[in-house]
Design a protein around this motif. Sequence first.
Motif, PDB file in Angstrom:
ATOM      1  N   SER A 111      51.993  50.752 -36.498  1.00 40.01           N
ATOM      2  CA  SER A 111      52.330  51.712 -37.098  1.00 40.01           C
ATOM      3  C   SER A 111      50.786  51.483 -37.548  1.00 40.01           C
ATOM      4  O   SER A 111      50.080  52.596 -37.620  1.00 40.01           O
ATOM      5  CB  SER A 111      53.001  51.382 -38.545  1.00 40.01           C
TER       6      SER A 111
ATOM      7  N   ASP B 125      55.212  57.811 -35.184  1.00 43.28           N
ATOM      8  CA  ASP B 125      55.325  56.669 -35.272  1.00 43.28           C
ATOM      9  C   ASP B 125      57.323  56.759 -35.597  1.00 43.28           C
ATOM     10  O   ASP B 125      57.718  56.775 -36.103  1.00 43.28           O
ATOM     11  CB  ASP B 125      54.657  56.364 -36.491  1.00 43.28           C
ATOM     12  N   GLU B 126      57.639  55.969 -34.503  1.00 41.83           N
ATOM     13  CA  GLU B 126      59.175  55.719 -35.323  1.00 41.83           C
ATOM     14  C   GLU B 126      59.891  56.760 -35.232  1.00 41.83           C
ATOM     15  O   GLU B 126      60.421  57.042 -36.527  1.00 41.83           O
ATOM     16  CB  GLU B 126      59.954  54.605 -35.921  1.00 41.83           C
TER      17      GLU B 126
HETATM   18 MG    MG Z   1      55.935  50.723 -38.550  1.00 41.42          MG
END
Ligand code: MG
Length: 242
Positions: free
Chosen positions: A43, A163-164
């Motif tokens: 991240s 991000d995810e």
């Molecule tokens: Mg992360």
Amino acid sequence: MSTIDILGLHKSFGKLPVLQGIDLAVEPGEVVCVIGPSGSGKSTLLRCVNLLETPTSGTIHVGGVEVTDPDCDIDAVRRRIGMVFQQFNLFGHLTVRENVTIAQRRVLKRSRAEANRIATLNLERVGLAEKAGAYPAQLSGGQQQRVAIARALAMDPQLMLFDEPTSALDPELVGEVLAVMRGLAAEGMTMLVVTHEMAFAREVASRVVFMDGGVVVEQGPPAEVFGNPREERTKTFLHRVL
Ligand code: MG
Ligand code: ADP
């Protein structure tokens, strides 16, 4: 010219070194999937690209512009980068259509008619045109995330960061979001995607990057990284998650 070019990127939070010398380029039309254990700096890496985090050292170019140059107009660069997070962050008091038009109107200064036209196009792209008048609370998590993707696409980004994007979703809703991302990849969108969805990475990524401990341990085509990993750390990680 690379869409993203990262050289010697270091990032520490206080004394904690989180990124310890990342070199990574993303070429136009590439889908680069970043995998790795929790806490490995995925991240932070993504957030450095649009300067949501300030690198400690190293350089990052986005579309040829050095965002790590103190004189860089970062707002201008961010306008060309779509970002989709685990949490969709839609405005709860605005309809789907308003969520997709607000930045178009405020940031890109599009007229209401033009912003609505582009909102409709992008809601169609994510399969939600019929939900334009709904409020986020009336949608499933998967639908909300697809609205967040439409909102990002409406800004005509030259690059999408994810991000995810499916990590907060119930398992049965993951597929519809991945399907939208697969469609974007097929259209040639340049994408940098942090994901735990190994099947998606294997199928869609042009390149897979395995991070651990703030460094890129290995990278390559998905068939190589998944099928024949070279590094012990990669093997250990893949054994755990596959
Ligand atoms: Mg992360
Ligand atoms: P990943 O996304 O791979 O799970 P992160 O980039 O979120 O990893 O975090 C990497 C490390 O940096 C973790 O140890 C995390 O606790 C730390 N970290 C991330 N953001 C901050 C912050 N704003 N302040 C302090 N530490 C942070």
